[in-house]
Design a protein around this motif. Structure first.
Motif, PDB file in Angstrom:
ATOM      1  N   THR A  79       0.833  -1.205   0.000  1.00  0.00           N
ATOM      2  CA  THR A  79       0.000   0.000   0.000  1.00  0.00           C
ATOM      3  C   THR A  79       0.865   1.252   0.000  1.00  0.00           C
ATOM      4  O   THR A  79       0.564   2.234  -0.697  1.00  0.00           O
ATOM      5  CB  THR A  79      -0.927   0.005   1.219  1.00  0.00           C
ATOM      6  OG1 THR A  79      -1.687  -1.216   1.253  1.00  0.00           O
ATOM      7  CG2 THR A  79      -1.883   1.177   1.169  1.00  0.00           C
ATOM      8  N   ALA A 123      -0.970   4.279   4.844  1.00  0.00           N
ATOM      9  CA  ALA A 123      -0.864   2.886   4.420  1.00  0.00           C
ATOM     10  C   ALA A 123      -1.113   1.930   5.584  1.00  0.00           C
ATOM     11  O   ALA A 123      -1.743   0.877   5.415  1.00  0.00           O
ATOM     12  CB  ALA A 123       0.514   2.632   3.807  1.00  0.00           C
ATOM     13  N   GLU A 166      -7.042   1.716  -2.241  1.00  0.00           N
ATOM     14  CA  GLU A 166      -5.666   1.284  -2.498  1.00  0.00           C
ATOM     15  C   GLU A 166      -5.298   1.324  -3.973  1.00  0.00           C
ATOM     16  O   GLU A 166      -4.134   1.600  -4.315  1.00  0.00           O
ATOM     17  CB  GLU A 166      -5.471  -0.138  -1.977  1.00  0.00           C
ATOM     18  CG  GLU A 166      -4.041  -0.653  -2.122  1.00  0.00           C
ATOM     19  CD  GLU A 166      -3.922  -2.108  -1.736  1.00  0.00           C
ATOM     20  OE1 GLU A 166      -2.818  -2.530  -1.360  1.00  0.00           O
ATOM     21  OE2 GLU A 166      -4.936  -2.834  -1.819  1.00  0.00           O
TER      22      GLU A 166
END
Length: 360
Positions: A79, A123, A166
């Motif tokens: 991510t 993330a 994402e």
């Protein structure tokens, strides 16, 4: 699998080493490439080696604790890699379309650091809390003792929301940035070509004759001049041919000399922006090809509880996801002259010294 792991480690370690050894790479925007290289390097060092035995045997032999750690690291690093690509695209977008404000912030050292840290925080928040606490909230685990995957692996709603944040949103953002960069460059080219066609009427029109605004106007936006590769800077001998002075007796006056040099300088900046747009387009295309199959298959697999997607197809898409981390270092060297020269300096120091001495 081992070969892909080694390529990922060596390629991204070369990027990190280039930053340590070459001061010319320590430009504000290039730190975002360093942030991306760190996340991709960790993928090759930690995520791939632990997954290879699991992929070959179909069973996880390292225990529940290591499984949780591997899941957190894998989702976090992948991510972060995506978010870093978005940040790189946004930085390039600002450097090309809003050059005045971008260059004014060059001395603000904390600004890139804040963005880089924010990438890792975002993330982490996207997947990691769910990985760590899903089992506690649900009250039971759906993962077998010899398997290692996230508890939300078959939750279609969560996967759709997470994949949107994402992959789909980042893909739209980088596409938007890239399209605007191309439009900005095309607009400047059209403006310059129209002005180039105007016949010179007096020496005071030397600015328009070069396809440039006057001395009081702002120059076209571009990245900082020091990023312009040495080979792209026009030589003094070619300036007169590209932007000839419109004076009748062809004498070199201070005004004409300044307009010619300014024209050549601005054109070199425009060429640099073209290279930025091309390199960004390549990175975006590679990102889309590597991430789209996995993101779509993950949502489809979650919706049908894993019955409509063959495990071999899903496994291939999973490794394609990691291939993106292996390709990124090569994209740097192919699309950026300074990275290419830094890699040459590290790998072939004697050849680099020969080329450098020959260029001067």
């Amino acid at each position: 699998m081992v070969l892909l792991c080694l390529v990922t480690i060596l390629g991204n370690s070369l990027v990190i080493l280039a930053f340590v050894m070459d001061r010319n790479l320590r430009h504000r925007s290039n730190y975002f490439f360093l942030n991306l290289a760190v996340s991709d390097f960790a993928v090759g060092v930690f995520c791939m080696p632990l997954y290879i035995p699991y992929s070959l045997t179909g069973k996880w032999h390292l225990g529940r604790g290591i499984c949780k750690l591997w899941l957190v690291m894998d989702y976090l690093l992948c991510t972060a890699s995506v978010f870093n690509i978005v940040l790189i695209s946004y930085d390039r977008f600002l450097s090309v379309t809003k050059a005045v404000s971008y260059r004014a912030q060059q001395g603000i050292t904390s600004n890139p650091a804040i963005k880089m840290v924010a990438i890792w925080i975002l993330a982490f928040l996207l997947y990691c809390p769910a990985i760590l606490f899903w089992e506690l909230v649900a009250g039971h685990s759906v993962v077998a003792a010899d398997q290692c995957y996230a508890e939300f692996f078959n939750n279609w709603y969560f996967l759709l929301c997470a994949s949107t944040l994402e992959f789909f949103v980042p893909l739209l953002l980088v596409t938007y940035f890239n399209v605007h960069i191309f439009h900005d460059i095309q607009r400047r080219q059209r403006r310059g070509s129209v002005q180039d066609c105007e016949p010179p009427r007096s020496s005071s029109l030397s600015w328009r004759f070069c396809g440039l605004p006057g001395p009081g106007a702002s120059s076209p936006s571009s990245e900082a001049e020091d990023n312009v590769p040495y080979s792209m800077k026009p030589k003094k001998g070619s300036l007169g041919a590209e932007c000839s002075s419109p004076s009748r007796d062809n004498s070199v006056t201070p005004e004409n000399d300044y307009s010619v040099s300014f024209c050549a300088k601005t054109r070199s900046k425009l060429q640099q922006d073209k290279k930025i747009a091309k390199s960004l387009a390549i990175i975006v295309c590679v990102f889309a090809v590597c991430w789209a199959p996995y993101s779509l298959l993950m949502i489809i697999r979650g919706a049908c509880q894993g019955t409509c997607v063959h495990s071999f197809l899903y496994e291939g898409a999973f490794w394609l996801l990691w291939i993106n981390s292996s390709l990124n270092p090569f994209l740097y060297s192919l699309c950026h002259v300074k990275f290419r020269m830094a890699f040459l300096k590290i790998l072939c120091h004697k050849k680099f010294a020969t080329l450098r001495s020959g260029s001067f």
